[in-house]
Motif scaffolding. Structure first.
Motif, short mmCIF file in Angstrom:
data_model
loop_
_atom_site.label_atom_id
_atom_site.label_comp_id
_atom_site.label_asym_id
_atom_site.label_seq_id
_atom_site.Cartn_x
_atom_site.Cartn_y
_atom_site.Cartn_z
N PRO A 231 0.83 -1.22 0.00
CA PRO A 231 0.00 0.00 0.00
C PRO A 231 0.86 1.26 0.00
O PRO A 231 1.77 1.40 0.81
N SER A 232 0.58 2.18 -0.91
CA SER A 232 1.36 3.42 -1.01
C SER A 232 0.50 4.67 -1.03
O SER A 232 1.01 5.77 -1.28
N ALA A 233 -0.81 4.51 -0.79
CA ALA A 233 -1.73 5.66 -0.70
C ALA A 233 -1.55 6.55 -1.93
O ALA A 233 -1.49 6.05 -3.05
N GLY A 234 -1.46 7.87 -1.73
CA GLY A 234 -1.34 8.78 -2.86
C GLY A 234 0.08 9.21 -3.15
O GLY A 234 0.31 10.21 -3.84
N LEU A 235 1.05 8.47 -2.64
CA LEU A 235 2.45 8.82 -2.85
C LEU A 235 2.88 8.50 -4.28
O LEU A 235 2.35 7.58 -4.91
N ASP A 236 3.83 9.28 -4.79
CA ASP A 236 4.41 9.00 -6.10
C ASP A 236 5.49 7.94 -5.92
O ASP A 236 6.56 8.23 -5.35
N MET A 237 5.24 6.74 -6.39
CA MET A 237 6.17 5.63 -6.22
C MET A 237 6.54 5.07 -7.59
O MET A 237 5.68 4.87 -8.44
N SER A 238 7.81 4.80 -7.78
CA SER A 238 8.29 4.17 -9.01
C SER A 238 8.58 2.70 -8.75
O SER A 238 8.97 2.32 -7.64
N GLU A 239 8.40 1.89 -9.77
CA GLU A 239 8.73 0.48 -9.62
C GLU A 239 10.22 0.32 -9.41
O GLU A 239 11.04 0.89 -10.13
N GLU A 240 10.60 -0.45 -8.39
CA GLU A 240 12.00 -0.79 -8.18
C GLU A 240 12.31 -2.05 -8.98
O GLU A 240 11.75 -3.10 -8.72
N LYS A 241 13.18 -1.92 -9.93
CA LYS A 241 13.48 -3.06 -10.80
C LYS A 241 14.64 -3.85 -10.18
O LYS A 241 15.75 -3.35 -10.08
N TRP A 242 14.33 -5.07 -9.79
CA TRP A 242 15.33 -5.95 -9.20
C TRP A 242 15.72 -7.03 -10.19
O TRP A 242 14.89 -7.55 -10.93
N ASP A 243 17.02 -7.35 -10.20
CA ASP A 243 17.54 -8.46 -10.99
C ASP A 243 18.62 -9.14 -10.16
O ASP A 243 18.83 -8.81 -8.99
#
Length: 361
Positions: A231-243
């Motif tokens: 859950p991130s509510a109305g925050l601006d969140m970017s996908e964290e790309k993991w490899d």
């Protein structure tokens, strides 16, 4: 360096190790961090050593971070952190300002904040966001986030500081603590019930320390989904790309920190893929609290009590590995009622609150 009438703000160089030049200043900054958060929380259960925190500042290519301190007469009295996601679509910068209680109302927090904002605003990530631990006095107006879950008091100093600058509260997280040991019979009963609900298609796998090679790919998927599914509510969140490379960096950070990580995961037997995981971080000093970090069950595997299965199984593992550990702490969004239910069922209780704030340009 920038100054106001009382405080000098400077960027703190991140040392290569705690034996390198500059390590003493970093250690002083960590002492200040611990003193501030202990004051706000009324307990030192969220304290860390400098060695534990240093690796999180050193790996810059995934989540760049800059650290600033405010000094008065040469003494560090406050700190400011500017961080952001390296993702190409990132639009937000995260700012954090903390000042020792005895140096508040002297312009130190303002000097730190203005310095961070002046760097962040022209960066191409103009949305400013902040996480802050708050007291919750019963006085003052209740400030509630748009989620409708949780509240903070308008009389809290951190709330006043952020609202004066135009920030809106987006989310409240509950900080919970679990006193150890937990009744083994309670854990066994809950694990049996969760295992029965999950059924034979799922089995528990676990490891201590770095990620086994056979699970690196699945762990990368789970960590990526953690950045989008939590859950991130109305925050601006970017996908964290993991490899695999990022998992390797993460494992190196663990080794450098002196902490040990207990991971329990649920394997979906028909596919041989991991469906969820839970992490516990143990300090070298086993008389200090353990931190519970990420817990995630992939959306396509939810509704089978895997979250309970994972948390309980890892608490059982903790009792085996470190029977002297006194407490587990964790953070959960107040709207994440399912996970709070899981925590409360084994004895977690609230010990503090964190607000997530947003300032849109």
């Amino acid at each position: 360096m920038s100054t106001d009438a009382a405080a000098a703000v400077e960027e703190l160089e991140i040392p290569a190790s705690m034996d390198a030049p500059g390590a003493a200043a970093f250690a002083e900054m960590v002492d200040v961090r611990n003193a501030i958060e202990s004051h706000v929380m009324g307990t030192d259960v969220l304290n860390y050593t400098a060695r534990e925190l240093l690796p999180s500042y050193q790996v810059q290519h995934h989540e760049p971070i800059r650290l600033f301190v405010a000094r008065i007469a040469g003494r560090i009295v406050g700190r400011g952190i500017l961080s952001w996601s390296a993702a190409e679509d990132a639009t937000a910068s995260w700012v954090e300002v903390e000042v020792l209680p005895e140096f508040r109302s002297r312009g130190v927090g303002t000097a730190l904040y203005d310095h961070l904002a002046a760097i962040a605003l022209p960066s191409g990530r103009p949305t400013l966001q902040a996480d802050a631990i708050h007291t919750r006095p019963e006085t003052g107006e209740r400030i509630e986030p748009p989620t409708g879950f949780g509240w903070l008091s308008a009389d809290d100093p951190g709330v006043r500081f952020l609202r004066r600058r135009g920030y809106q509260l987006e989310q409240v997280a509950r900080i919970s603590g679990l006193r150890l040991p937990v009744d083994p019979e309670l854990l066994a009963s809950k694990r049996d019930a969760a295992h029965a609900a999950a059924g034979p298609d799922y089995r528990v796998v676990s490891w201590v320390g770095t990620t086994p090679p056979e699970w690196v790919g699945d762990l990368a998927t789970l960590k990526t989904r953690m950045s989008t599914d939590a859950p991130s509510a109305g925050l601006d969140m970017s996908e964290e790309k993991w490899d695999a490379a990022r998992v390797a960096d993460w494992d190196r950070q663990l080794a450098d920190s002196g902490r040990e990580r207990l991971t329990v995961a649920a394997e979906h037997v028909p596919t041989g893929r991991l469906a969820g995981f839970n992490e516990l971080y143990l300090p070298a000093d086993r008389a200090r609290p353990v931190t519970q970090e990420d817990t995630l069950v992939l959306a396509e595997h939810r509704g089978r009590r895997l979250g309970t299965l994972l948390k309980v199984a890892n608490l059982q593992r903790l009792a085996e590995v470190s029977p002297s550990s006194p407490m587990v702490t964790t953070f959960n969004a107040e709207e994440n009622r399912h996970m709070l239910d899981v925590n409360e069922a084994v004895g977690f209780t609230p010990i503090g609150y964190e607000g997530a704030w947003k300032l849109t340009p």
